[in-house]
Write a protein that holds these residues in place. Structure first.
Motif, mmCIF file in Angstrom:
data_model
loop_
_atom_site.group_PDB
_atom_site.id
_atom_site.type_symbol
_atom_site.label_atom_id
_atom_site.label_comp_id
_atom_site.label_asym_id
_atom_site.label_seq_id
_atom_site.Cartn_x
_atom_site.Cartn_y
_atom_site.Cartn_z
ATOM 1 N N ILE A 298 0.860 -1.179 0.000
ATOM 2 C CA ILE A 298 0.000 0.000 0.000
ATOM 3 C C ILE A 298 0.897 1.230 0.000
ATOM 4 C CG2 ILE A 298 -1.670 1.342 1.327
ATOM 5 C CD1 ILE A 298 -2.789 -1.261 2.400
ATOM 6 N N THR A 299 0.661 2.114 -0.948
ATOM 7 C CA THR A 299 1.439 3.351 -1.038
ATOM 8 C C THR A 299 0.658 4.490 -0.410
ATOM 9 O OG1 THR A 299 2.511 2.621 -3.091
ATOM 10 C CG2 THR A 299 2.571 4.979 -2.594
ATOM 11 N N VAL A 300 1.252 5.120 0.608
ATOM 12 C CA VAL A 300 0.617 6.241 1.293
ATOM 13 C C VAL A 300 1.052 7.546 0.625
ATOM 14 C CG1 VAL A 300 0.409 7.497 3.469
ATOM 15 C CG2 VAL A 300 0.457 4.996 3.467
ATOM 16 N N ILE A 301 0.068 8.358 0.282
ATOM 17 C CA ILE A 301 0.320 9.636 -0.371
ATOM 18 C C ILE A 301 0.171 10.748 0.654
ATOM 19 C CG2 ILE A 301 -0.420 11.183 -2.233
ATOM 20 C CD1 ILE A 301 -1.719 8.687 -3.515
ATOM 21 N N PRO A 302 1.167 11.647 0.767
ATOM 22 C CA PRO A 302 1.056 12.719 1.764
ATOM 23 C C PRO A 302 -0.077 13.674 1.417
ATOM 24 C CG PRO A 302 2.950 13.077 0.329
ATOM 25 C CD PRO A 302 2.432 11.714 0.006
ATOM 26 N N LYS A 303 -0.728 14.206 2.440
ATOM 27 C CA LYS A 303 -1.831 15.154 2.246
ATOM 28 C C LYS A 303 -1.610 16.350 3.160
ATOM 29 C CE LYS A 303 -6.872 15.649 2.419
ATOM 30 N NZ LYS A 303 -6.959 16.248 1.071
ATOM 31 N N ASP A 304 -1.713 17.535 2.574
ATOM 32 C CA ASP A 304 -1.547 18.769 3.332
ATOM 33 C C ASP A 304 -2.910 19.227 3.836
ATOM 34 O OD1 ASP A 304 -0.850 21.159 4.430
ATOM 35 O OD2 ASP A 304 -0.211 22.118 2.553
ATOM 36 N N TYR A 305 -3.098 19.160 5.145
ATOM 37 C CA TYR A 305 -4.362 19.594 5.742
ATOM 38 C C TYR A 305 -4.316 21.057 6.184
ATOM 39 C CZ TYR A 305 -5.995 14.749 5.895
ATOM 40 O OH TYR A 305 -6.419 13.474 5.552
ATOM 41 N N GLY A 306 -3.178 21.722 5.973
ATOM 42 C CA GLY A 306 -3.064 23.125 6.333
ATOM 43 C C GLY A 306 -2.683 23.331 7.795
ATOM 44 N N THR A 307 -2.748 24.576 8.200
ATOM 45 C CA THR A 307 -2.378 24.935 9.573
ATOM 46 C C THR A 307 -3.549 25.654 10.244
ATOM 47 O OG1 THR A 307 -1.464 27.060 8.867
ATOM 48 C CG2 THR A 307 0.037 25.171 8.938
ATOM 49 N N VAL A 308 -3.478 25.741 11.557
ATOM 50 C CA VAL A 308 -4.492 26.444 12.320
ATOM 51 C C VAL A 308 -3.836 27.033 13.572
ATOM 52 C CG1 VAL A 308 -5.164 24.343 13.565
ATOM 53 C CG2 VAL A 308 -6.758 26.271 13.442
ATOM 54 N N GLU A 309 -4.174 28.275 13.865
ATOM 55 C CA GLU A 309 -3.633 28.915 15.061
ATOM 56 C C GLU A 309 -4.503 28.553 16.262
ATOM 57 O OE1 GLU A 309 -3.010 33.060 14.689
ATOM 58 O OE2 GLU A 309 -1.698 32.884 12.920
ATOM 59 N N VAL A 310 -3.847 28.136 17.328
ATOM 60 C CA VAL A 310 -4.559 27.734 18.537
ATOM 61 C C VAL A 310 -3.900 28.382 19.745
ATOM 62 C CG1 VAL A 310 -5.274 25.525 17.543
ATOM 63 C CG2 VAL A 310 -3.141 25.664 18.813
ATOM 64 N N GLU A 311 -4.686 28.472 20.800
ATOM 65 C CA GLU A 311 -4.166 28.983 22.064
ATOM 66 C C GLU A 311 -3.386 27.874 22.777
ATOM 67 O OE1 GLU A 311 -4.374 32.063 23.239
ATOM 68 O OE2 GLU A 311 -5.465 32.688 21.407
ATOM 69 N N PRO A 312 -2.387 28.250 23.559
ATOM 70 C CA PRO A 312 -1.646 27.227 24.317
ATOM 71 C C PRO A 312 -2.602 26.488 25.256
ATOM 72 C CG PRO A 312 -0.502 29.342 24.372
ATOM 73 C CD PRO A 312 -1.851 29.611 23.786
ATOM 74 N N GLU A 313 -2.455 25.191 25.311
ATOM 75 C CA GLU A 313 -3.302 24.391 26.186
ATOM 76 C C GLU A 313 -2.623 24.202 27.539
ATOM 77 O OE1 GLU A 313 -4.206 20.738 24.293
ATOM 78 O OE2 GLU A 313 -5.337 21.663 22.650
ATOM 79 N N PRO A 314 -3.391 24.286 28.626
ATOM 80 C CA PRO A 314 -2.788 24.081 29.947
ATOM 81 C C PRO A 314 -2.241 22.659 30.064
ATOM 82 C CG PRO A 314 -5.183 24.111 30.091
ATOM 83 C CD PRO A 314 -4.852 24.541 28.700
ATOM 84 N N GLU A 315 -1.130 22.535 30.707
ATOM 85 C CA GLU A 315 -0.514 21.218 30.855
ATOM 86 C C GLU A 315 -1.327 20.360 31.821
ATOM 87 O OE1 GLU A 315 3.833 19.287 32.012
ATOM 88 O OE2 GLU A 315 3.609 21.444 31.682
ATOM 89 N N ALA A 316 -1.624 19.144 31.383
ATOM 90 C CA ALA A 316 -2.416 18.231 32.206
ATOM 91 C C ALA A 316 -1.553 17.628 33.302
ATOM 92 C CB ALA A 316 -3.009 17.132 31.341
#
Length: 434
Positions: A258-276
């Motif tokens: 099976i050949t896996v083809i890379p896919k660009d899903y883009g980027t998204v800006e998020v706020e820092p998440e508090p450390e669990a």
């Protein structure tokens, strides 16, 4: 008056003699050709009857004539069959069947009807012997009314159908050698990151589940109507390029790529998440991670999945690279939705709830097992309305939404693109009814 009575008596006697003559002629000219033709095939070979008993109606069922032929020890030899599931072809008149298949040493591997045989898988190649009885019965008739053969005596028609038709059976005895191999099919040989490849194993598959080895994830086979099915994930972070898949059936390995083809899903800006906290992480690992390796149950979904939230805005999409304070981080294996509080959380597809509880890391959490290793993980639910072990249907409410819902769809431990599931696209829906 006396003459009149004598005349009536003469007429009655004449009618009786005439009827007797008609019945005698009808009986004499009713031959075995009045029975329906056998027309039964196994694996494309026409079977020869070995015993029969037929009750043929005369004069609209007033009288019957029985044609009986006792079975013999003769066995029809069909030779070698290369089809792993030799098909049974029955005539249109067939109503009831009894089929028994044994190995050469007499071990029974199948006993049932021809329709039940459709889902039977031979355990191995080799020699087999079989007996088949095919009945033609009137509606409501009993399949046992002729068992044990016939004395040949006349029998009154049962009167269960009008006009009366021949009723009875043919039996067949035959042997054959099965020499078949398993057939392995993939839904695709190329797949984008986040997609799924369907795997189908048919033919000489036996009762032991095929083993599937690949670095794409833990793949488990489950039984299907004609063999086994499995699904191979190409996760959001699966390495691009070729991946070998080894499928071992009855000790014989077969290789696919099976050949896996890379896919660009883009980027998204998020706020820092508090450390669990470590305790929250440990709780999640101890409760959720074991679900990844649970044995796969039978396929429960049918058709496309629905999004758990009917109305939403996507905050973080599957596969997007999260950017925190201008720095790129990891890809998202889940999808975070902004939702309308108070609306229901819907089960994406038919399944069984395997987890429904509050976790420190993910809040109220529901995990639904949809079969074949496919599970939906729903995090951050406001309130729960289902319990563990409960069966749910596609679209059924499993809780109430808060402001945000995180959903993660996994095959085993590997996350896949939920959009494909909602669009009924990809390997999860390949040959769905087989």
């Amino acid at each position: 008056m006396k003459r009149f009575l004598l005349w009536l008596l003469g007429v009655a006697v004449g009618v009786a003699v005439l009827l007797a003559a008609v019945m005698g002629v009808s009986y004499a000219f009713t031959t075995e050709g009045s029975r329906p033709e056998a027309q039964v095939e196994f694996g494309g070979a026409e079977l020869e009857p070995n015993g029969s008993c037929w009750q043929v109606p005369l004069l609209g069922g007033v009288l019957d004539k029985v044609f009986a032929s006792p079975g013999t020890l003769n066995v029809q030899k069909l030779g070698t069959l290369f089809d792993a599931h030799p098909a049974i072809t029955l005539p249109d008149w067939a109503v009831y069947t009894i089929l028994t298949i044994q190995t050469e040493d007499g071990a029974t591997v199948f006993a049932g009807s021809a329709s039940e045989y459709e889902t039977f898988l031979f355990p191995s190649n080799g020699g087999y012997k079989a007996e088949l009885t095919v009945w033609r019965l009137p509606k409501g008739g009993m399949a046992t009314q002729f068992e044990g053969g016939s004395t040949g005596q006349l029998r009154k028609n049962s009167g269960l159908e009008h006009p009366a038709k021949p009723t009875g059976w043919y039996s067949f005895r035959f042997r054959f050698t099965l020499q078949a191999s398993a057939e392995v099919e993939l839904s695709a040989e190329r797949v984008e990151q986040g997609g799924v490849v369907g795997l189908r194993v048919s033919g000489m598959t036996g009762d032991t589940a095929p083993a599937v080895e690949t670095d794409l994830g833990n793949v488990q086979c489950v039984r299907s109507s004609d063999g086994w099915r499995a699904y191979i994930p190409a996760a959001y972070n699966a390495a691009a390029g070729g991946h070998e898949v080894i499928i071992t059936v009855n000790g014989e390995p077969q290789s696919r790529t099976i050949t896996v083809i890379p896919k660009d899903y883009g980027t998204v800006e998020v706020e820092p998440e508090p450390e669990a906290s470590e305790a929250a992480n440990a709780e999640f690992r101890n409760i959720v991670w074991p679900l990844y390796e649970q044995p796969a149950r039978q396929k429960l979904w049918q058709g496309g999945f629905v999004c758990p939230a009917e109305h939403f805005m996507t905050l973080v999409d599957f596969g997007q690279v999260k950017v925190v304070n201008g720095k790129q981080g990891s890809k998202s294996n889940s999808t975070k939705l902004y939702t309308i509080p108070g609306e229901p959380v819907r089960s994406p597809a038919n399944g069984v709830v395997v987890l429904a509880r509050n976790l420190a890391l993910t809040g109220n959490t529901v995990v639904i097992d949809h079969g074949c290793g496919v599970r939906s993980y729903l995090y951050g639910i406001d309130t729960l309305s289902v319990g563990e072990g409960q069966t749910v249907e596609r679209g059924q409410a499993v809780g109430v939404l808060g402001e945000e819902l995180t959903m993660d769809f996994k095959l085993g431990s590997r996350s896949v693109n939920p959009r494909l599931l909602f669009q009924t696209s990809g390997g999860l829906f390949w040959k769905e009814n087989s």
